[in-house]
Design an enzyme around this catalytic site. Structure first.
Site, mmCIF file in Angstrom:
data_model
loop_
_atom_site.group_PDB
_atom_site.id
_atom_site.type_symbol
_atom_site.label_atom_id
_atom_site.label_comp_id
_atom_site.label_asym_id
_atom_site.label_seq_id
_atom_site.Cartn_x
_atom_site.Cartn_y
_atom_site.Cartn_z
ATOM 1 N N ASP A 205 0.876 -1.179 0.000
ATOM 2 C CA ASP A 205 0.000 0.000 0.000
ATOM 3 C C ASP A 205 0.907 1.221 0.000
ATOM 4 O O ASP A 205 2.144 1.095 0.004
ATOM 5 C CB ASP A 205 -0.971 -0.008 1.196
ATOM 6 C CG ASP A 205 -2.319 0.589 0.788
ATOM 7 O OD1 ASP A 205 -2.334 1.755 0.343
ATOM 8 O OD2 ASP A 205 -3.343 -0.104 0.890
ATOM 9 N N HIS A 280 -2.722 3.000 -4.717
ATOM 10 C CA HIS A 280 -2.263 2.541 -3.394
ATOM 11 C C HIS A 280 -0.825 2.023 -3.504
ATOM 12 O O HIS A 280 -0.484 1.002 -2.889
ATOM 13 C CB HIS A 280 -3.168 1.418 -2.847
ATOM 14 C CG HIS A 280 -4.465 1.896 -2.269
ATOM 15 N ND1 HIS A 280 -4.554 2.480 -1.012
ATOM 16 C CD2 HIS A 280 -5.724 1.883 -2.747
ATOM 17 C CE1 HIS A 280 -5.828 2.780 -0.757
ATOM 18 N NE2 HIS A 280 -6.551 2.448 -1.799
ATOM 19 N N GLU A 345 -10.023 1.970 -5.364
ATOM 20 C CA GLU A 345 -9.838 3.390 -5.049
ATOM 21 C C GLU A 345 -8.768 4.093 -5.900
ATOM 22 O O GLU A 345 -7.971 4.862 -5.374
ATOM 23 C CB GLU A 345 -9.498 3.551 -3.560
ATOM 24 C CG GLU A 345 -10.602 3.019 -2.660
ATOM 25 C CD GLU A 345 -10.280 3.162 -1.177
ATOM 26 O OE1 GLU A 345 -11.204 3.469 -0.422
ATOM 27 O OE2 GLU A 345 -9.120 2.943 -0.776
HETATM 28 C C1 ACM Z 1 -10.809 -1.226 0.515
HETATM 29 O O1 ACM Z 1 -11.299 -1.204 1.651
HETATM 30 N N1 ACM Z 1 -10.286 -0.128 -0.011
HETATM 31 C C2 ACM Z 1 -10.759 -2.439 -0.267
#
Ligand code: ACM
Ligand code: ZN
Length: 615
Positions: A205, A280, A345
């Protein structure tokens, strides 16, 4: 509240039978607290008592490994260790019996006074049979030290059991905070105790790259470390400066990963790696800036970044080369059927302005950046399936078109899973509403800092990976469910355990046991027995479900009553008004009428003493 002092109970019921010098012990159904609840359980007369002469009868190395899980426990708690042998003695044994008529993961556990038989078609079934046997033993079996005066008795039962779902998972985010290998192994033990079978490791991440990749050493040299701002709120941490020294972090070496994977396998658990993309990934871009659209240097952020605009460039071929090389090494280390590639995201503003990305959109005749993500994921899916694996991604991978062989992990609710299953794709359900264990589990003022949403124990227990509006065909695509523990607010292993347990215990029952057997009251009474095991295993579980809450009710005549409660149905709550002392508390039996300003002091009582937090 029901407490069951098992040692006292046993003493009360021991009597000597004239024809047999063995102690005769009788159990009732209330003494059996296996979690998750087995499909069928029939209590018989009598009990099997383990002693230093008990033998485990195995065929082959695998059964020996499974037997070792329990024999080692006896060595610790009893001072003797049952022998593991290959021939069946006349009595006092535990035997594994291969039964090909049983499905994968199913088992039969038959406990009689002179022998125990665990039947299964293979490794997982034998393991689950043993885990149930373990939970039939007194909780002292979990102790780390020698226990005196314990009768290691197991009720005579016949259990026939198999899971409702084949995916029973937990995700650990090891990026936002790094957790040492030893903790991961302890979590695996906890999963095995609950017959869970997937550990999903979120290895990448923005705030940290956590797996050694030989070909790209800077991923961990640079990407695994950030400037330490642990003393600040996650979302208030300032952008790091190049003059600051990145000291917070860590990563798993290839050897660590091999050890985790092998340990998990022995406990019936598949470790599914997640290598996030295309967003991410600031930790990767910090190591190799050329992976981004702009190619400009960035630092690993110390805390929250929102929106996440840094993203891999989907236009440059070198990005795909990098990711294929990384995934090749990852697949080398993780034999799992599924490889998780994130996909959630992604803010695509950089793609809008990047000449490489725009060129790709044009050349591939894509409708825009949404479809560019779909192109990205489809390429990865093609690569992963060419290696004989299945690509798994968060439900955003549906946007712009789902890759043909992809499995979807539905997190923003059940909708993504619903849609993907309708399109004929397999899905794993992990909706924020029931499965996000980074959310609060009790009143915020009595809990450690968490993500600002609420998922108490009883809500988790209501989880169902299949929803009524699904067709039978769709339901057939639901592999199961999973809890996700994001770790932005979880800096330590003990805090991590606090968020996992006992919510994992509730989730385990929702994904293993039959839906019609769901019974909150019965579950909570079994859970209280499980707490004794957690205590002995050194698991820092949350007692949040015992927290007393007070709600005011006003009737039509403006009469006010205060309702006290906890999540546990039969909690012994006692209270005093105004300046009274808890030692003089009276039992709470119903709403308390108040007609003037009143202070209520209340506590849960156990054995006539106040325990836990008072209100
Ligand atoms: C997530 O909670 N962004 C998969
Ligand atoms: Zn680009």
């Amino acid at each position: 509240m029901r407490t069951f002092p098992i040692a006292v109970f046993l003493l009360g019921l021991i009597f000597t039978c004239g024809c047999d010098r063995r102690q005769k012990i009788t159990f009732t159904e209330n003494d059996i607290s296996v979690i998750p609840k087995p499909k069928e359980l029939e209590l018989r007369d009598g009990a099997f008592v383990f002693n230093s002469e008990t033998v485990f009868v195995v065929t082959g190395e695998e059964q020996g490994k499974i037997a070792g899980i329990l024999t080692r426990k006896f060595r610790t708690v009893a001072g003797w260790e049952p022998e593991i042998a290959t021939s069946v003695p006349s009595g006092n044994y535990v035997a594994f019996r291969k039964d090909d008529s049983l499905q994968d993961e199913a088992y039969k556990l038959q406990v009689a006074e002179n022998r125990i038989i665990i039947s299964a078609n293979g490794y997982s079934g034998f393991l689950y049979g043993l885990e149930s046997l373990r939970q039939l033993l007194p909780a002292e079996i979990e102790s780390p030290t020698l226990q005196k005066d314990i009768t290691w008795a197991v009720p005579a039962v016949e259990i026939k059991d198999s899971p409702r779902f084949r995916w029973r998972g937990l995700m650990l985010d090891v990026s936002r905070h790094f957790f040492p290998k030893e903790y991961v192994l302890k979590v695996i033990d906890g999963l095995a105790l609950h017959k869970m079978n997937v550990l999903h490791l979120h290895l990448v991440d923005d705030q940290g790259w956590r797996i050694e990749i030989k070909k790209y050493p800077k991923l961990t040299e640079v990407g695994a470390y950030r400037v330490d701002k642990e003393d600040m709120h996650w979302n208030a941490r300032p952008e790091p400066k190049p003059s600051e020294n990145p000291t917070y972090g860590g990563f798993y070496s290839r050897e660590d990963i091999k050890e985790i994977v092998a340990y998990a396998k022995e406990k019936g658990i598949e470790v599914v790696p997640e290598i996030e993309m295309p967003a991410h990934v600031m930790s990767a871009i910090a190591a190799y800036p050329e992976l981004s659209c702009k190619g400009e240097p960035v630092m690993v952020p110390s805390g929250g970044v929102w929106p996440i605009t840094e993203i891999y460039c989907a236009g440059k071929e070198s990005t795909f080369e990098f990711l294929e090389n990384v995934l090749t090494e990852v697949m080398d280390l993780f034999p799992s059927k599924y490889i998780h590639v994130g996909g959630d995201e992604a803010t695509k503003t950089n793609w809008e302005s990047c000449p490489h990305c725009q060129k790709r959109i044009k050349e591939e005749a894509l409708s825009g950046v949404e479809e560019l993500q779909s192109y990205f994921m489809k390429r990865m899916e093609k690569f992963i399936s060419s290696k004989g694996r299945v690509m798994l991604g968060w439900d955003e991978i549906l946007e712009g078109g789902l890759a043909p062989g992809a499995t979807v992990m539905s997190w923003r609710g059940i909708q993504g899973g619903w849609e993907a299953s309708e399109q004929g794709h397999d899905v794993v359900m992990t909706p924020v509403s029931h499965c996000y264990f980074d959310y609060y589990q009790g009143p915020q003022d009595s809990e450690p800092l968490a993500f600002g949403a609420f998922t108490p124990l009883n809500k988790v227990y209501e989880f169902d990976p299949v929803v009524d509006s699904m067709s039978v065909k769709q339901a057939g695509h639901v592999l199961g469910g999973q809890a996700n523990l994001w770790s932005e607010y979880i800096p330590t292993t003990s805090h991590s355990e606090y968020m996992i347990y006992p919510r994992l215990t509730a989730l385990a029952e929702t994904v293993w046991s039959a839906k019609e057997d769901r019974d909150w009251k019965d579950f909570t009474s079994r859970l209280e027995q499980m707490f004794k095991r957690y205590d002995k295993l050194g698991i820092n579980y949350a007692g949040s479900a015992y927290t007393i809450t007070a709600d005011a009710e006003v009737d039509k005549n403006q009469n006010i009553t205060i309702v006290l409660g906890t999540e546990f149905p039969d909690t012994d709550i006692r209270y005093v008004l105004n300046d009274g002392d808890l030692s003089a508390a009276r039992p709470y039996t119903g709403p308390i009428a108040v007609s003037e300003t009143t202070t209520i002091k209340a506590s849960r009582f156990e054995d006539e003493k106040p325990v836990g937090k008072s209100l």
